[in-house]
Design a protein around this motif. Structure first.
Motif, PDB file in Angstrom:
ATOM      1  N   ASP A 497       0.842  -1.202   0.000  1.00  0.00           N
ATOM      2  CA  ASP A 497       0.000   0.000   0.000  1.00  0.00           C
ATOM      3  C   ASP A 497       0.876   1.250   0.000  1.00  0.00           C
ATOM      4  O   ASP A 497       1.880   1.328   0.718  1.00  0.00           O
ATOM      5  N   GLU A 498       0.498   2.235  -0.813  1.00  0.00           N
ATOM      6  CA  GLU A 498       1.260   3.479  -0.879  1.00  0.00           C
ATOM      7  C   GLU A 498       1.294   4.186   0.473  1.00  0.00           C
ATOM      8  O   GLU A 498       2.221   4.948   0.758  1.00  0.00           O
ATOM      9  N   GLY A 499       0.293   3.924   1.301  1.00  0.00           N
ATOM     10  CA  GLY A 499       0.277   4.526   2.621  1.00  0.00           C
ATOM     11  C   GLY A 499       1.366   3.987   3.538  1.00  0.00           C
ATOM     12  O   GLY A 499       1.656   4.586   4.582  1.00  0.00           O
ATOM     13  N   CYS A 500       1.970   2.860   3.150  1.00  0.00           N
ATOM     14  CA  CYS A 500       3.048   2.262   3.945  1.00  0.00           C
ATOM     15  C   CYS A 500       4.423   2.700   3.475  1.00  0.00           C
ATOM     16  O   CYS A 500       5.434   2.283   4.058  1.00  0.00           O
ATOM     17  N   VAL A 501       4.496   3.504   2.411  1.00  0.00           N
ATOM     18  CA  VAL A 501       5.794   3.926   1.883  1.00  0.00           C
ATOM     19  C   VAL A 501       6.465   4.887   2.865  1.00  0.00           C
ATOM     20  O   VAL A 501       5.874   5.878   3.291  1.00  0.00           O
ATOM     21  N   ILE A 502       7.706   4.564   3.234  1.00  0.00           N
ATOM     22  CA  ILE A 502       8.465   5.424   4.149  1.00  0.00           C
ATOM     23  C   ILE A 502       9.689   6.024   3.474  1.00  0.00           C
ATOM     24  O   ILE A 502      10.422   6.793   4.094  1.00  0.00           O
ATOM     25  N   GLY A 503       9.909   5.667   2.229  1.00  0.00           N
ATOM     26  CA  GLY A 503      11.050   6.229   1.520  1.00  0.00           C
ATOM     27  C   GLY A 503      11.102   5.725   0.092  1.00  0.00           C
ATOM     28  O   GLY A 503      10.501   4.711  -0.254  1.00  0.00           O
ATOM     29  N   VAL A 504      11.829   6.460  -0.738  1.00  0.00           N
ATOM     30  CA  VAL A 504      12.030   6.073  -2.137  1.00  0.00           C
ATOM     31  C   VAL A 504      13.501   6.264  -2.457  1.00  0.00           C
ATOM     32  O   VAL A 504      14.076   7.313  -2.162  1.00  0.00           O
ATOM     33  N   GLY A 505      14.128   5.245  -3.050  1.00  0.00           N
ATOM     34  CA  GLY A 505      15.544   5.324  -3.393  1.00  0.00           C
ATOM     35  C   GLY A 505      15.787   4.882  -4.815  1.00  0.00           C
ATOM     36  O   GLY A 505      14.853   4.610  -5.572  1.00  0.00           O
ATOM     37  N   GLY A 506      17.069   4.809  -5.193  1.00  0.00           N
ATOM     38  CA  GLY A 506      17.413   4.421  -6.545  1.00  0.00           C
ATOM     39  C   GLY A 506      17.002   3.003  -6.873  1.00  0.00           C
ATOM     40  O   GLY A 506      16.750   2.666  -8.027  1.00  0.00           O
ATOM     41  N   PHE A 507      16.924   2.133  -5.849  1.00  0.00           N
ATOM     42  CA  PHE A 507      16.538   0.747  -6.072  1.00  0.00           C
ATOM     43  C   PHE A 507      15.027   0.593  -6.182  1.00  0.00           C
ATOM     44  O   PHE A 507      14.522  -0.207  -6.960  1.00  0.00           O
ATOM     45  N   GLY A 508      14.302   1.352  -5.404  1.00  0.00           N
ATOM     46  CA  GLY A 508      12.842   1.266  -5.417  1.00  0.00           C
ATOM     47  C   GLY A 508      12.250   1.881  -4.160  1.00  0.00           C
ATOM     48  O   GLY A 508      12.917   2.606  -3.428  1.00  0.00           O
ATOM     49  N   LYS A 509      10.991   1.578  -3.894  1.00  0.00           N
ATOM     50  CA  LYS A 509      10.300   2.123  -2.735  1.00  0.00           C
ATOM     51  C   LYS A 509      10.566   1.275  -1.493  1.00  0.00           C
ATOM     52  O   LYS A 509      10.778   0.063  -1.584  1.00  0.00           O
ATOM     53  N   VAL A 510      10.535   1.937  -0.338  1.00  0.00           N
ATOM     54  CA  VAL A 510      10.705   1.257   0.944  1.00  0.00           C
ATOM     55  C   VAL A 510       9.401   1.368   1.718  1.00  0.00           C
ATOM     56  O   VAL A 510       8.855   2.464   1.883  1.00  0.00           O
ATOM     57  N   TYR A 511       8.897   0.212   2.175  1.00  0.00           N
ATOM     58  CA  TYR A 511       7.624   0.156   2.880  1.00  0.00           C
ATOM     59  C   TYR A 511       7.853  -0.240   4.341  1.00  0.00           C
ATOM     60  O   TYR A 511       8.756  -1.027   4.654  1.00  0.00           O
ATOM     61  N   LYS A 512       7.023   0.279   5.211  1.00  0.00           N
ATOM     62  CA  LYS A 512       6.999  -0.200   6.589  1.00  0.00           C
ATOM     63  C   LYS A 512       6.086  -1.414   6.642  1.00  0.00           C
ATOM     64  O   LYS A 512       4.957  -1.381   6.147  1.00  0.00           O
ATOM     65  N   GLY A 513       6.590  -2.493   7.206  1.00  0.00           N
ATOM     66  CA  GLY A 513       5.816  -3.729   7.262  1.00  0.00           C
ATOM     67  C   GLY A 513       5.774  -4.295   8.670  1.00  0.00           C
ATOM     68  O   GLY A 513       6.671  -4.038   9.482  1.00  0.00           O
ATOM     69  N   VAL A 514       4.737  -5.074   8.944  1.00  0.00           N
ATOM     70  CA  VAL A 514       4.599  -5.735  10.240  1.00  0.00           C
ATOM     71  C   VAL A 514       4.375  -7.217   9.988  1.00  0.00           C
ATOM     72  O   VAL A 514       3.373  -7.606   9.376  1.00  0.00           O
ATOM     73  N   LEU A 515       5.326  -8.059  10.423  1.00  0.00           N
ATOM     74  CA  LEU A 515       5.199  -9.492  10.245  1.00  0.00           C
ATOM     75  C   LEU A 515       4.194 -10.066  11.236  1.00  0.00           C
ATOM     76  O   LEU A 515       3.746  -9.380  12.159  1.00  0.00           O
TER      77      LEU A 515
END
Length: 841
Positions: A497-515
């Motif tokens: 979900d775009e609402g979980c995005v915490i950053g964007v870098g050259g490799f791709g997007k970074v999401y916050k996740g909860v296992l």
């Protein structure tokens, strides 16, 4: 305003004169112009849009409605007739266009939602796609408002047919379109290569890409309608995009434009090259005038854009008078541009430059700037004639609707039926597998992951089923840990979900996740279009599977299912150091906090440089790659560009230049020779960011302030570093602490690598700076005495620094607890000091 009116009158005359040139305009092999929903043809300017009845194309739909409106709101559009009628679809529908000449085409779509009988087009939501590309995913409704939407796409068509499909989304039962253009354009309109800025290099493969036109700007000139462009493009004035109009002046030209070197009127028409925006001559009459003219544009964060900058020297009276620099956002795109040399020694010659830009820094603003060259004896100047910003479109699953009962499309029908049957069979197989896995999951308390092959060693799984919940640690390479299934990471991130995005870098997007076990993780998902791809993915896994240190971000696992490249890290609560310095509303860090973060980062880099048999060079040290945990402890991250250092009998590694502009070691950039000192230079730039709290490259500032390192070093050498300290901490830094900090930065930024200290020496200096800041009485002698009282473990640094994990030991014997095999709190003062002779690794 009077000069502007005169300019527009002049350009109107110019346009009239240029109309004669259109007799030799490009003649498209495919030229489909359709006024959808209209029962009769409609003439717009010099082009005729056909009635929406199948002639040489095919319209397929289970139910289609021709609609029209008498709304007065369409009268304000430049082409109101194209928005007054529409074709409405209540199910998946398509237009099929025979392609006479394969190659690059423009596909233009017109939308205007209105209410027709029982159909409210204002709430329509649908996708538009071709066989290969999703053009529009979700009609961009404006909250139920009646707003016109125009979309232009440029694509390389390689099929004998173009099938343009309109499919309502599940939350809507309507799709519609007001007008369509499918027009051939010259194949060389898009070159195959362009320059990249971060890192500097060349992007290849543009000619096969599909693009969406976002902006097409006429610098210094008026609105240009399709009738005044050889490819029927629209160009808009640049005034509304200028950050400071007082710095700019508008120039027009009545002479002949020279088209040489492959540039034609199809690249851009005369009217674009005959006008320009330049640095205001009233402000550039002295060589000391230093300022940039900047345009700013709204873009999508995380997307990739092709920027085409158009130039034509219509301001010089002679050759070799005009020299200037070009910036794109935080990067120097081109320095010391000399158009007279580029254009084979003629004035008024059309020229363009292409750049591929990844908006991977989280920003939604794209700046383009021109500014004075730093060459000696050159007056400040700069021009730009035109600008195009094209967004690379995303490929994805598309729905193609085949015409029913059409003999001409029997092959398409058969293909669709076979495809549908295959999809049903595949879905049934997947359902059976999922049911079996669920049954297996109920019988097993512990489930396992598939084997991981890394460093030539295959880890052994402890069971036969893929897990969608719990995990177990894997075999020989146990230092690293887990291979996650894509389903687990989808669940952890709410299906990315775009609402979980915490950053964007050259490799791709970074999401916050909860296992499932409530562990919070950072999930970095690779973007298939990113220039950082498989090699960086493997590099990061390989390095972090062998390294453990308190000041390096830990890799928890990875996922490579379904061609995904996903890395899972420990979650860093406080985000990046960059966000704490500028660009956000976070509370200001104190000087002590900043120094502790710098010291922690230096410890992580020191371990990379000295903790292995061969040094590991990070190559992308920057504030965005220094992450902070809940206690503001710093950890170095993002090892995708890292590279093993030179052998003991070598001085450097020869390699292509990679890194982030503004942080790049100038010696590495010039000679393509990489050493550990390249990281030291980058870290020196980070230290200046920490002190000044501003971007390392900011084209919106006066010329002498654009580059942070160049600007700040001038103050350091004059002994005036206190004048550029972040205002939020001014007055809180002891003079001795600031002096020693400045000396450390200056040594890090030495032009030659041999003149820079090792990172361990930098670490010692930063610890020294912190002691100077905290010492009672503020005397440097006392600070030296306190430093000498640091832990006695420093005498055994050669043993303590090595933290490589034995691959044949169980994980529990490679402990991560503080104080065990982790020496992040150990001072380097014994080995690296200003009081003792420094020794090599």
């Amino acid at each position: 305003m009077a000069p502007r009116i005169l300019l527009q009158l002049f350009l109107f005359g110019l346009v009239i004169m240029c109309l004669g040139l259109f007799s030799n305009a490009f003649n498209p092999a495919d030229n489909y112009l359709i006024n959808c929903g209209s029962p009769s043809a409609t003439t717009i300017g010099r082009r005729t849009f056909a009635a929406d009845v199948p002639l040489s194309w095919t319209l397929t739909s289970s139910k289609r409605i021709m609609a029209n409106t008498t709304s007065n709101s369409v009268s304000s559009f430049s082409t109101p007739a194209l928005y007054q009628t529409a074709r409405i679809f209540t199910g998946a529908s398509s237009y099929t266009f025979p392609i006479k000449q394969q190659g690059r085409h423009f596909v233009r779509l017109y939308f205007f939602p209105f209410i027709y009988q029982n159909f409210n087009l204002k709430i329509a939501n649908f996708t538009v796609s071709t066989q290969d590309t999703v053009l529009l995913h979700g009609y961009p409704a404006q909250g139920g408002a009646a707003t016109a939407v125009f979309r232009e796409y440029s694509m390389n068509i390689t099929h004998k047919q173009l099938i343009l499909s309109f499919v309502p989304l599940p939350n809507s039962s309507l799709a519609f379109v007001n007008a369509i253009e499918v027009v051939s354009v010259p194949d060389n309109l898009i070159s195959d290569t362009a320059q990249t800025l971060n890192p500097p290099g060349t992007y290849q493969g543009l000619s096969e890409q599909a693009f969406e036109m976002v902006y097409r700007i006429n610098m210094g000139g008026p609105y240009v309608s399709p009738d005044n462009d050889t490819l029927w493009r629209t160009w808009i004035p640049d005034e509304n995009f200028l950050l400071d109009k007082t710095l700019a002046a508008f120039k027009s030209f009545s002479g002949t434009i020279n088209y040489e070197g492959g540039v034609t009127r199809e690249i851009a028409p005369d009217v674009i090259y005959s006008t320009a925006t330049e640095l205001s001559p009233a402000l550039t009459n002295t060589s000391n005038a230093r300022f940039n003219v900047t345009w700013q544009f709204d873009v999508d964060s995380g997307s990739t854009y092709l920027l085409r900058l158009h130039f034509c020297d219509i301001v010089s009276d002679a050759l070799f008078e005009l020299y200037f620099d070009v910036y794109i956002s935080a990067y120097m795109a081109k320095s010391d541009v000399d158009l007279s040399t580029i254009s084979v020694n003629v004035l008024a010659a059309a020229y363009y430059m292409d750049f591929v830009v990844d908006m991977t820094d989280g920003s939604r603003k794209l700046n383009v700037s021109i500014g004075p060259s730093s060459l000696p004896n050159v007056l400040p100047a700069g021009i730009l004639n035109g600008l195009e910003i094209l967004k690379m479109t995303s490929n994805g699953t598309v729905t193609v609707v085949s015409p029913p009962n059409s003999k001409a499309n029997v092959g398409v029908i058969i293909g669709s039926v076979v495809g549908a049957l295959a999809a049903v069979i595949l879905a049934a197989c997947v359902a059976c597998i999922m049911i079996r896995r669920r049954k297996t999951g109920k019988k097993q308390e512990s489930k396992t992951w598939t084997p991981l092959s890394i460093n030539g060693i295959m880890s052994q799984s402890l069971g036969s089923g893929l897990s969608d919940g719990n995990t177990v640690r894997m075999g020989l390479n146990a230092n690293f840990g887990y291979r996650f299934s894509i389903s687990v990471l989808q669940e952890a991130t709410n299906n990315f979900d775009e609402g979980c995005v915490i950053g964007v870098g050259g490799f791709g997007k970074v999401y916050k996740g909860v296992l499932k076990d409530e562990t919070i993780v950072a999930v970095k998902r690779g973007n298939p279009k990113s220039q950082q791809g498989l090699n960086e993915f493997h590099t990061e896994i390989d390095l972090l599977s062998r390294l453990r240190h308190r000041h390096l971000v830990s890799l928890i696992g990875f996922c490579d299912e379904r061609n995904e490249m996903i890395l899972v890290y420990e979650y860093m609560e406080k985000g990046t150091l960059k966000n704490h310095l500028y660009g956000s509303n976070l509370p200001a860090l104190s000087w002590k906090q900043r120094l502790e973060i710098c010291i922690g980062s230096a410890r992580g880099l020191h371990y990379l440089h000295t903790g292995q048999a061969k040094a590991i060079i990070h190559r992308d040290v920057k504030s965005a790659n220094i992450l902070l945990d809940e206690n503001l402890m710093a950890k170095v991250a993002d090892f995708g560009l890292s590279k093993a250092g030179p052998e003991l009998d070598q001085t450097h590694v020869s390699t292509a230049v990679k890194g982030s502009f503004g942080y790049l070691d100038p010696e590495y950039y010039r000679r393509q020779q990489l050493t550990e000192k390249s990281d030291v230079y980058s870290f020196g730039v980070v230290l200046l960011e920490v002190l000044c709290a501003r971007p390392v490259i900011d084209p919106t500032l006066p010329r002498e302030m654009v580059n942070l390192a160049e600007w700040a070093i001038k103050f350091q050498k004059r002994g005036e570093l206190d004048q550029i300290v972040d205002p939020r901490i001014t007055g809180t830094i002891r003079s001795d602490s600031l002096r020693k900090f400045g000396e450390t930065v200056e040594k890090c930024l030495a032009d030659c690598g041999v003149d820079r200290p090792a990172i361990g020496d930098v670490l010692w200096n930063l610890e020294y700076v912190l002691q100077l800041q905290e010492v009672d009485g503020g005397t440097e002698v006392n600070s030296i005495n306190r430093i000498s009282e640091l832990p006695s473990q420093i005498h055994n640094m050669s043993i303590l620094e090595t933290e490589t994990v034995d691959e044949h030991l169980p994980k529990k014997e490679t402990v991560d607890e503080p104080g065990v095999n982790d020496h992040s709190n150990v001072s380097m003062s014994k080995v690296f000091s200003q009081l003792f002779q420094s020794e090599g690794r």
